[in-house]
Write a protein that holds these residues in place. Sequence first.
Motif, PDB file in Angstrom:
ATOM      1  N   ALA A 102       0.775  -0.938  -0.586  1.00  0.00           N
ATOM      2  CA  ALA A 102      -0.313   0.097  -0.381  1.00  0.00           C
ATOM      3  C   ALA A 102       0.581   1.510  -0.207  1.00  0.00           C
ATOM      4  O   ALA A 102       0.677   2.061  -1.199  1.00  0.00           O
ATOM      5  N   LEU A 103       2.305   0.757   0.721  1.00  0.00           N
ATOM      6  CA  LEU A 103       2.445   2.651   0.886  1.00  0.00           C
ATOM      7  C   LEU A 103       3.742   2.457  -0.391  1.00  0.00           C
ATOM      8  O   LEU A 103       3.513   3.736  -1.097  1.00  0.00           O
ATOM      9  N   SER A 104       3.740   1.595  -1.656  1.00  0.00           N
ATOM     10  CA  SER A 104       4.471   1.383  -2.790  1.00  0.00           C
ATOM     11  C   SER A 104       3.349   2.104  -3.302  1.00  0.00           C
ATOM     12  O   SER A 104       3.747   2.991  -4.297  1.00  0.00           O
ATOM     13  N   ALA A 105       2.124   1.876  -3.665  1.00  0.00           N
ATOM     14  CA  ALA A 105       1.054   2.581  -4.295  1.00  0.00           C
ATOM     15  C   ALA A 105       1.493   4.218  -3.755  1.00  0.00           C
ATOM     16  O   ALA A 105       0.587   4.659  -5.432  1.00  0.00           O
ATOM     17  N   PHE A 106       1.084   4.457  -3.521  1.00  0.00           N
ATOM     18  CA  PHE A 106       0.856   5.360  -2.074  1.00  0.00           C
ATOM     19  C   PHE A 106       1.578   6.134  -3.061  1.00  0.00           C
ATOM     20  O   PHE A 106       1.412   7.531  -4.241  1.00  0.00           O
ATOM     21  N   GLY A 107       3.165   6.205  -2.909  1.00  0.00           N
ATOM     22  CA  GLY A 107       4.617   6.541  -3.712  1.00  0.00           C
ATOM     23  C   GLY A 107       4.880   6.779  -5.222  1.00  0.00           C
ATOM     24  O   GLY A 107       4.854   7.739  -5.814  1.00  0.00           O
ATOM     25  N   LEU A 109       1.956   6.581  -7.195  1.00  0.00           N
ATOM     26  CA  LEU A 109       0.778   7.549  -7.333  1.00  0.00           C
ATOM     27  C   LEU A 109       1.258   9.662  -6.909  1.00  0.00           C
ATOM     28  O   LEU A 109       0.665   9.943  -8.241  1.00  0.00           O
ATOM     29  N   LEU A 110       1.819   9.628  -5.812  1.00  0.00           N
ATOM     30  CA  LEU A 110       2.329  11.126  -5.957  1.00  0.00           C
ATOM     31  C   LEU A 110       3.466  10.975  -7.059  1.00  0.00           C
ATOM     32  O   LEU A 110       3.112  12.213  -7.563  1.00  0.00           O
ATOM     33  N   THR A 113       1.738  11.370 -10.843  1.00  0.00           N
ATOM     34  CA  THR A 113       1.180  12.680 -10.461  1.00  0.00           C
ATOM     35  C   THR A 113       2.421  14.161 -10.977  1.00  0.00           C
ATOM     36  O   THR A 113       1.796  14.840 -11.706  1.00  0.00           O
ATOM     37  N   ALA A 199       0.369   2.438  -9.670  1.00  0.00           N
ATOM     38  CA  ALA A 199       0.151   2.392  -8.062  1.00  0.00           C
ATOM     39  C   ALA A 199      -1.804   2.154  -8.305  1.00  0.00           C
ATOM     40  O   ALA A 199      -2.093   1.052  -6.433  1.00  0.00           O
ATOM     41  N   GLY A 203      -2.337  -0.849  -5.649  1.00  0.00           N
ATOM     42  CA  GLY A 203      -3.646  -0.334  -4.029  1.00  0.00           C
ATOM     43  C   GLY A 203      -4.996  -2.082  -4.209  1.00  0.00           C
ATOM     44  O   GLY A 203      -4.960  -2.730  -2.809  1.00  0.00           O
TER      45      GLY A 203
END
Length: 325
Positions: A102-107, A109-110, A113, A199, A203
Motif C-alpha cells: 500500500a505504501l508503494s502504491a501511494f508513493g 501515485l504521488l 502525478t 499504483a 492498491g
Amino acid sequence: MDQPDVVPVTARAPAETSLAKSAAAASITVAVVLVSLKAWATWKTGSAAMLGSLADSALDLVASLVTLFGVWYASQPADREHRFGHGKAESIAALVQVMLIALSAFGILLRSTQQLLAGARVEAPAEGIGVSVVAIVLTFALLAWQRYVVARTNSVAIKTDHAHYQSDLLLNLAVIAALALDSYAGITGADPVFGLAIAGWLGWNAWQASREALDHLLDREWPEAKRRRFVEVAARHPELANLHDLRTRTAGHVDFAQFHVDLPEEMTVGQSHDIIERVEEDLLREFPGLELFIHIDPAGHVDEPGNTLVEQDEFAALASGEDGA
C-alpha cells in the motif's frame, strides 16, 4: 460413566517448512537482483513507471525478508507460552507485506502525478525495456517455484508473496509499454499515466492479499465445502451421534478442529477410546497435519441450553442438506 477427552498431537512436516523457507529465500534473491537493475534503469531513463517498478521491487525485498522471518517463526514448535504453536506469525508477515504494498502504491501515485503535471519525458528507453524483460523472466521463474511450494504447504505468507509477484508481471509489462509509447510513439504523458495505473493495481492487490491473512488472525471458520467434508468423514462412523460444537480455524499452514460427540453412557472408557482413535485416524488421513480435539459427551447430555452454535447437530444438518455453521 464420565468419558475422556482425546487430544492427539500432530507434528508439522519438516519438509514443508524447508519448502516454505526456500521460496522465501528465492524471493529475496530475485528482489536483490531486480532492485539493482531497476535502480540503474531509473537513473538512466528518468521514467516514473520505472521508478514505480523500482519502489515495488525494493518493497518486495523488505516484504520477502519479513516473509522469511514469518515462515521461520511460524515453524517453531509449540512451547509453554504458545501451546497452539506459532502459525499466526505467517499471517502477521502477510499483513506487513500488505502495508508495504500500500505504501508503494501511494508513493508511485504521488510521483506519477508530479511527472504528469510537469510533462516530463523519459530517456534511454532501450535500457529500461531491457531491464523489464529480465525482470519478467526472473519473476516467471520465481512464480513457478512459489506455486509448487504453496501447493504443498498452503503457506499464507508465501501465498501473499506470490500474489504480489504476479502483479509484478503486469507492472513490468506496463513499464515496457510506457517507455515504448513515450519514446518511440511520441505520446507525451504515457509514462506517468501507466505509473498511475500501476499504483491503482498495487492498491487493489494489497486489499485482496489482506483478506486471507485477516481471516486467519480472526480465526474465521473453514470454507463451507471443507467444513462439510470434515463432517462427512466423521459421519462414516455410525457409533457416533450428535456431532456438535464444531469449531474450525487455520493458523499459517496448520488447520485446527474441535467438536463434541455423543456416545452411549454405558460404554466403557476403553471402548470409547478405541472408537475415537478410529475417528481420529480417518480424519487425519483426509486432513494431513490437522490439530484435532474431540470431547465425548454421554448421549442426551446438553452442554449449554440456548446456545445454537453449541447444540447444532452437524450430522443432522448433513443429512438434511443444510449448512452446519
